[in-house]
Design a protein around this motif. Structure first.
Motif, PDB file in Angstrom:
ATOM      1  N   TYR A  80       5.391   8.152-169.589  1.00  0.00           N
ATOM      2  CA  TYR A  80       6.662   8.699-170.066  1.00  0.00           C
ATOM      3  C   TYR A  80       7.005   9.990-169.328  1.00  0.00           C
ATOM      4  O   TYR A  80       6.128  10.694-168.838  1.00  0.00           O
ATOM      5  CB  TYR A  80       6.580   8.992-171.560  1.00  0.00           C
ATOM      6  N   LEU A  81       8.284  10.281-169.306  1.00  0.00           N
ATOM      7  CA  LEU A  81       8.753  11.578-168.824  1.00  0.00           C
ATOM      8  C   LEU A  81       9.790  12.076-169.816  1.00  0.00           C
ATOM      9  O   LEU A  81      10.905  11.550-169.874  1.00  0.00           O
ATOM     10  CB  LEU A  81       9.356  11.477-167.427  1.00  0.00           C
ATOM     11  N   GLN A  82       9.399  13.054-170.615  1.00  0.00           N
ATOM     12  CA  GLN A  82      10.323  13.674-171.547  1.00  0.00           C
ATOM     13  C   GLN A  82      11.054  14.783-170.815  1.00  0.00           C
ATOM     14  O   GLN A  82      10.426  15.696-170.280  1.00  0.00           O
ATOM     15  CB  GLN A  82       9.572  14.248-172.751  1.00  0.00           C
ATOM     16  N   MET A  83      12.364  14.703-170.807  1.00  0.00           N
ATOM     17  CA  MET A  83      13.184  15.661-170.071  1.00  0.00           C
ATOM     18  C   MET A  83      14.088  16.402-171.048  1.00  0.00           C
ATOM     19  O   MET A  83      14.937  15.785-171.694  1.00  0.00           O
ATOM     20  CB  MET A  83      14.024  14.936-169.014  1.00  0.00           C
ATOM     21  N   ASN A  84      13.868  17.682-171.161  1.00  0.00           N
ATOM     22  CA  ASN A  84      14.666  18.530-172.047  1.00  0.00           C
ATOM     23  C   ASN A  84      15.454  19.547-171.233  1.00  0.00           C
ATOM     24  O   ASN A  84      15.154  19.781-170.062  1.00  0.00           O
ATOM     25  CB  ASN A  84      13.756  19.263-173.035  1.00  0.00           C
ATOM     26  N   SER A  85      16.431  20.148-171.866  1.00  0.00           N
ATOM     27  CA  SER A  85      17.258  21.179-171.226  1.00  0.00           C
ATOM     28  C   SER A  85      17.745  20.708-169.861  1.00  0.00           C
ATOM     29  O   SER A  85      17.650  21.432-168.865  1.00  0.00           O
ATOM     30  CB  SER A  85      16.466  22.487-171.077  1.00  0.00           C
ATOM     31  N   LEU A  86      18.284  19.526-169.836  1.00  0.00           N
ATOM     32  CA  LEU A  86      18.704  18.931-168.566  1.00  0.00           C
ATOM     33  C   LEU A  86      19.849  19.709-167.933  1.00  0.00           C
ATOM     34  O   LEU A  86      20.719  20.260-168.627  1.00  0.00           O
ATOM     35  CB  LEU A  86      19.097  17.481-168.773  1.00  0.00           C
ATOM     36  N   LYS A  87      19.824  19.740-166.602  1.00  0.00           N
ATOM     37  CA  LYS A  87      20.828  20.444-165.810  1.00  0.00           C
ATOM     38  C   LYS A  87      21.517  19.450-164.892  1.00  0.00           C
ATOM     39  O   LYS A  87      20.930  18.419-164.533  1.00  0.00           O
ATOM     40  CB  LYS A  87      20.155  21.529-164.969  1.00  0.00           C
ATOM     41  N   PRO A  88      22.725  19.763-164.460  1.00  0.00           N
ATOM     42  CA  PRO A  88      23.409  18.855-163.514  1.00  0.00           C
ATOM     43  C   PRO A  88      22.581  18.579-162.261  1.00  0.00           C
ATOM     44  O   PRO A  88      22.631  17.458-161.720  1.00  0.00           O
ATOM     45  CB  PRO A  88      24.696  19.610-163.189  1.00  0.00           C
ATOM     46  N   GLU A  89      21.786  19.543-161.825  1.00  0.00           N
ATOM     47  CA  GLU A  89      20.972  19.339-160.627  1.00  0.00           C
ATOM     48  C   GLU A  89      19.794  18.393-160.861  1.00  0.00           C
ATOM     49  O   GLU A  89      19.090  18.046-159.913  1.00  0.00           O
ATOM     50  CB  GLU A  89      20.466  20.674-160.074  1.00  0.00           C
ATOM     51  N   ASP A  90      19.583  17.979-162.094  1.00  0.00           N
ATOM     52  CA  ASP A  90      18.574  16.959-162.377  1.00  0.00           C
ATOM     53  C   ASP A  90      19.105  15.546-162.141  1.00  0.00           C
ATOM     54  O   ASP A  90      18.347  14.578-162.229  1.00  0.00           O
ATOM     55  CB  ASP A  90      18.085  17.063-163.834  1.00  0.00           C
ATOM     56  N   THR A  91      20.386  15.438-161.862  1.00  0.00           N
ATOM     57  CA  THR A  91      20.983  14.135-161.604  1.00  0.00           C
ATOM     58  C   THR A  91      20.339  13.470-160.393  1.00  0.00           C
ATOM     59  O   THR A  91      20.275  14.060-159.316  1.00  0.00           O
ATOM     60  CB  THR A  91      22.496  14.275-161.373  1.00  0.00           C
ATOM     61  N   ALA A  92      19.835  12.265-160.591  1.00  0.00           N
ATOM     62  CA  ALA A  92      19.124  11.551-159.528  1.00  0.00           C
ATOM     63  C   ALA A  92      18.697  10.187-160.053  1.00  0.00           C
ATOM     64  O   ALA A  92      18.788   9.917-161.256  1.00  0.00           O
ATOM     65  CB  ALA A  92      17.897  12.333-159.068  1.00  0.00           C
ATOM     66  N   VAL A  93      18.205   9.368-159.137  1.00  0.00           N
ATOM     67  CA  VAL A  93      17.480   8.164-159.532  1.00  0.00           C
ATOM     68  C   VAL A  93      16.013   8.559-159.668  1.00  0.00           C
ATOM     69  O   VAL A  93      15.447   9.165-158.759  1.00  0.00           O
ATOM     70  CB  VAL A  93      17.632   7.040-158.498  1.00  0.00           C
ATOM     71  N   TYR A  94      15.440   8.229-160.800  1.00  0.00           N
ATOM     72  CA  TYR A  94      14.056   8.586-161.085  1.00  0.00           C
ATOM     73  C   TYR A  94      13.157   7.368-160.902  1.00  0.00           C
ATOM     74  O   TYR A  94      13.441   6.291-161.436  1.00  0.00           O
ATOM     75  CB  TYR A  94      13.939   9.120-162.510  1.00  0.00           C
ATOM     76  N   TYR A  95      12.080   7.581-160.160  1.00  0.00           N
ATOM     77  CA  TYR A  95      11.148   6.508-159.838  1.00  0.00           C
ATOM     78  C   TYR A  95       9.765   6.809-160.409  1.00  0.00           C
ATOM     79  O   TYR A  95       9.293   7.953-160.354  1.00  0.00           O
ATOM     80  CB  TYR A  95      11.020   6.354-158.326  1.00  0.00           C
ATOM     81  N   CYS A  96       9.135   5.766-160.872  1.00  0.00           N
ATOM     82  CA  CYS A  96       7.757   5.831-161.326  1.00  0.00           C
ATOM     83  C   CYS A  96       6.865   5.271-160.212  1.00  0.00           C
ATOM     84  O   CYS A  96       7.266   4.352-159.491  1.00  0.00           O
ATOM     85  CB  CYS A  96       7.630   4.990-162.597  1.00  0.00           C
ATOM     86  N   ALA A  97       5.663   5.824-160.078  1.00  0.00           N
ATOM     87  CA  ALA A  97       4.743   5.371-159.044  1.00  0.00           C
ATOM     88  C   ALA A  97       3.315   5.368-159.574  1.00  0.00           C
ATOM     89  O   ALA A  97       2.988   6.119-160.495  1.00  0.00           O
ATOM     90  CB  ALA A  97       4.847   6.261-157.808  1.00  0.00           C
ATOM     91  N   ALA A  98       2.466   4.526-158.938  1.00  0.00           N
ATOM     92  CA  ALA A  98       1.084   4.399-159.381  1.00  0.00           C
ATOM     93  C   ALA A  98       0.147   4.259-158.185  1.00  0.00           C
ATOM     94  O   ALA A  98       0.506   3.663-157.163  1.00  0.00           O
ATOM     95  CB  ALA A  98       0.930   3.180-160.292  1.00  0.00           C
ATOM     96  N   VAL A  99      -1.046   4.814-158.332  1.00  0.00           N
ATOM     97  CA  VAL A  99      -2.079   4.655-157.312  1.00  0.00           C
ATOM     98  C   VAL A  99      -3.424   4.635-158.011  1.00  0.00           C
ATOM     99  O   VAL A  99      -3.694   5.438-158.902  1.00  0.00           O
ATOM    100  CB  VAL A  99      -2.012   5.754-156.247  1.00  0.00           C
ATOM    101  N   TYR A 100      -4.289   3.715-157.559  1.00  0.00           N
ATOM    102  CA  TYR A 100      -5.631   3.652-158.117  1.00  0.00           C
ATOM    103  C   TYR A 100      -6.462   4.811-157.565  1.00  0.00           C
ATOM    104  O   TYR A 100      -6.438   5.078-156.359  1.00  0.00           O
ATOM    105  CB  TYR A 100      -6.301   2.326-157.761  1.00  0.00           C
ATOM    106  N   LEU A 101      -7.166   5.484-158.458  1.00  0.00           N
ATOM    107  CA  LEU A 101      -8.070   6.545-158.041  1.00  0.00           C
ATOM    108  C   LEU A 101      -9.449   6.310-158.646  1.00  0.00           C
ATOM    109  O   LEU A 101      -9.563   6.017-159.827  1.00  0.00           O
ATOM    110  CB  LEU A 101      -7.552   7.915-158.498  1.00  0.00           C
ATOM    111  N   ALA A 102     -10.475   6.451-157.809  1.00  0.00           N
ATOM    112  CA  ALA A 102     -11.841   6.257-158.304  1.00  0.00           C
ATOM    113  C   ALA A 102     -12.299   7.431-159.166  1.00  0.00           C
ATOM    114  O   ALA A 102     -13.182   7.281-160.013  1.00  0.00           O
ATOM    115  CB  ALA A 102     -12.798   6.060-157.135  1.00  0.00           C
TER     116      ALA A 102
END
Length: 126
Positions: A80-102
């Motif tokens: 999850y990404l909880q986003m509070n106090s949002l600003k106009p400069e937060d406007t974007a496409v948000y992507y989630c990513a994953a990588v396996y780590l040992a």
């Protein structure tokens, strides 16, 4: 293979809040570091937040520190990404990513991630 699907984006007024979700499928991501990135029109993709597989290591971009919170529920295979106090400069496409780590750790560099979602649009009006 890991498939990631983001949701929760939308249009919100400045000062408002949104919670993004990233649901993983294909395999458990309980041993994967996860991250959120964003890309605004005409700009490069930038790091937003990252979390280790244990949840014990967190990183935030300076621009979102104190406003955004990354978390994960390994039982639900979701980040999850909880986003509070949002600003106009937060406007974007948000992507989630994953990588396996040992070993436990959080990853800030986009080139280190193996799996990416399709993104969800966040628009903050002034």
């Amino acid at each position: 293979q890991v498939q990631l699907v983001e949701s929760g984006g939308g249009l919100v007024q400045a000062g408002g809040s949104l919670r993004l979700s990233c649901a993983a499928s294909g395999r458990s991501v309980s041993s994967y570091a996860m991250g959120w990135f964003r890309q605004a029109p005409g700009k490069e993709r930038e790091f937003v937040a990252a979390i280790s597989w244990s949840g014990g290591n967190l990183y935030y971009a300076d621009s979102v520190k104190g406003r955004f919170t990354i978390s994960r529920d390994n039982a639900k295979n979701t980040v999850y990404l909880q986003m509070n106090s949002l600003k106009p400069e937060d406007t974007a496409v948000y992507y989630c990513a994953a990588v396996y780590l040992a070993v436990a750790g959080a990853v800030r560099n986009s080139y280190e991630y193996d799996y990416w979602g399709q993104g969800t649009q966040v628009t903050v009006s002034s």
